[in-house]
Design an enzyme around this catalytic site. Structure first.
Site: not given
Length: 189
Positions: A11, A56
């Site tokens: 995506g 992250h």
């Protein structure tokens, strides 16, 4: 996710790709005899990227505490073979950065052809005994890039995405945090 299922999640940027991969890892880890690894391919090229990687890592540790991390920017096939086992889910995040590490490396490193590493990755996917979730960017939906090098990269990433999609049982396109199944494990005729 079954024992030998491979899923490719792709995506755009911030589409929910990594969140879906983490959700699959959370579900996998609900069984106490299972383990999960994340192969991180990002490299800290600059201060912003270093901060992004650290953020992250912290966020992932809170969301999926059982997901262990192995950093491998280039030797992905080798890492997959080493970490894969029937009771182990391996998440690769992400193929786009991995390809970038080969074709457009950090300053001071020479670019290399990615054909051999891609072929080795595809062989490893066919050989590993446990499930694999691969994350990658779909960047071919926009306008044609102006620069020759960028056009070549977009073309090469598109070919990589097609090859990985063909090698996986499931392919999921993420948009606005929503999954769209492009290829199912048991496709209907």
């Amino acid at each position: 996710m079954s024992q030998a299922t491979h899923e490719f999640i792709l995506g755009g940027q911030k589409s929910g790709k990594s969140a879906r991969a983490e959700t699959l890892a959370q579900v996998w880890l609900q069984s106490p005899q299972r383990q999960a690894w994340l192969i991180a391919t990002a490299q800290p090229w600059d201060d912003e990227m270093s901060q992004r990687i650290a953020r992250h890592q912290q966020d992932r540790a809170l969301r999926v505490p059982g997901l262990r991390t192995h950093e491998e920017p280039r030797q992905l096939a080798e890492a997959l073979r080493r970490l894969s086992a029937p009771d182990t889910l391996v998440v690769v995040d992400c193929l786009t950065l991995w390809l970038t590490n080969w074709l457009m490396p950090a300053p001071g490193q020479a670019a290399q052809d990615a054909e051999a590493p891609v072929a080795e990755l595809l062989r490893a996917l066919a050989q590993v005994r446990g499930p694999v979730v691969l994350v990658g960017n779909e960047i071919g939906l926009g306008v044609i890039p102006m620069g020759r090098e960028v056009r070549q990269f977009v073309d090469r990433l598109g070919r990589l995405n097609q090859q990985v999609a063909a090698a996986c049982d499931r392919v999921t396109l993420m948009a606005a945090g929503l999954p769209l199944s492009l290829k199912a494990e048991n496709p209907q005729p």
